[in-house]
Design an enzyme around this catalytic site. Sequence first.
Site, PDB file in Angstrom:
ATOM      1  N   GLU A  52      38.759  41.616  22.626  1.00 37.94           N
ATOM      2  CA  GLU A  52      39.989  42.406  22.623  1.00 37.94           C
ATOM      3  C   GLU A  52      40.191  43.112  21.287  1.00 37.94           C
ATOM      4  O   GLU A  52      40.526  44.304  21.235  1.00 37.94           O
ATOM      5  CB  GLU A  52      41.201  41.503  22.918  1.00 37.94           C
ATOM      6  N   CYS A  78      42.702  34.517  23.660  1.00 38.94           N
ATOM      7  CA  CYS A  78      43.004  33.314  22.887  1.00 38.94           C
ATOM      8  C   CYS A  78      44.352  33.466  22.197  1.00 38.94           C
ATOM      9  O   CYS A  78      44.827  34.573  21.932  1.00 38.94           O
ATOM     10  CB  CYS A  78      41.904  33.040  21.870  1.00 38.94           C
ATOM     11  N   CYS A  87      44.044  36.693  19.719  1.00 39.71           N
ATOM     12  CA  CYS A  87      43.985  38.007  20.364  1.00 39.71           C
ATOM     13  C   CYS A  87      45.314  38.367  21.006  1.00 39.71           C
ATOM     14  O   CYS A  87      45.640  39.546  21.148  1.00 39.71           O
ATOM     15  CB  CYS A  87      42.868  38.029  21.404  1.00 39.71           C
ATOM     16  N   TRP A 173      -3.317  29.560  31.022  1.00 36.10           N
ATOM     17  CA  TRP A 173      -1.885  29.718  31.254  1.00 36.10           C
ATOM     18  C   TRP A 173      -1.659  29.811  32.752  1.00 36.10           C
ATOM     19  O   TRP A 173      -2.378  30.537  33.445  1.00 36.10           O
ATOM     20  CB  TRP A 173      -1.357  30.973  30.562  1.00 36.10           C
ATOM     21  N   ARG A 210       9.139  33.907  19.910  1.00 38.34           N
ATOM     22  CA  ARG A 210       8.122  34.770  19.300  1.00 38.34           C
ATOM     23  C   ARG A 210       8.100  36.104  20.038  1.00 38.34           C
ATOM     24  O   ARG A 210       7.201  36.396  20.820  1.00 38.34           O
ATOM     25  CB  ARG A 210       6.745  34.083  19.338  1.00 38.34           C
TER      26      ARG A 210
END
Length: 386
Positions: A52, A78, A87, A173, A210
């Site tokens: 906000e 909040c 906010c 893999w 990575r």
Amino acid sequence: MTERRFMEHAISLALKGSGHTNPNPLVGAVIVRDGKILAEGWHHEYGSLHAERDALESARKNGIDVRGAEIYVTLEPCCHYGKQPPCTQALIESGIRKVIIGSRDPNPLVNGRGKEILEQAGIEVVEDFMKEECDAINPVFFHYIKAKNPYVILKYAVTADGMTATSAGNSRWITGETARKNVHLTRSRVMAVMTGIKTVKADDPLLNVRLEDKTLRQPVRVVLDKNLEISCESKLVQTACENALYVFTSGQALREKSVHAEELKKYGVRIFEAGLTDEKHLDLEDVLSKLGSEGIDSLLVESGGELNAAFLFNGKEKKCLADEIHVYVAPKLAGNDGKNIFSPVRGRGISDLDESVMLSRPDVEVFGDDVLLKYKVSGGRQCLQE
């Protein structure tokens, strides 16, 4: 642009903060007047402006008067001081006349008070607008704020016949490069990645991110190591000063291997003592509780079948401690020799199918030739989000 499109746009903005806001939620905001967007914002990273305030700041920088406008926000504003001021205060001071809220905030510091404060200031508030869609972007936050322990994702890769390795134990893999890159992206979006000592000894993994994008966050690496066997020469220990490494072990191991523990600490390793179950395994619930106390809101488990089974069928009650299951399926058939059968879940389970861990209908994503099935665990820990 319809009202739904405004909130859909706010959701898309919120998702830009993925992997950067933890343990805070993902939030997006769109300021609208007469069917046109005046300004927008989102929570970029932990400690930065909330959505906000980010949207209001954008309007200010562009000389836009938002008095009398309305704001679509994916989560209840909040109303307390944290890393940022409330906010609700910013919205009241801005002259916004209407606030359309998607999700309710279960944080005890908010939990309806944000709405109440706005209404007391004369602002019209609409709750639960596209609630289901807004709730869907913050399962981690909703779980962590209530349970105080991490949202757990189990991830594994299998061949089309369900094997995690060949009979000789070869697993590199199973999936292609595109799928493996997505695993790294998932790592960047959780706060911690966990494996067991058997995987560390067999594969010597790094468990880091990575990818070319260096803005992505590196997760805390977590190793379950009851007997404190991890070597100072392992890649995880050698990089502990660069990327945090937590090792959970038993009190007995700490007493018997105090010299080794001190050596590990010199490399930057943080060592935690965890309780043991009746079966003399590390108590996963205790581990999760300690991780939660460290501010870890989300955990990706990348390990072998035994640890996966421990999360899915934990203890005598066979309690499921996982919240999501990510299964990468490769278009390969490996078979087995009848002796060495590498299954993604092994060592414990159920005898009656009625006792199975039940999963949702999967979300399906395709990465090259591989398919990712993303399941939510039905019931169990998920009830914490109700």
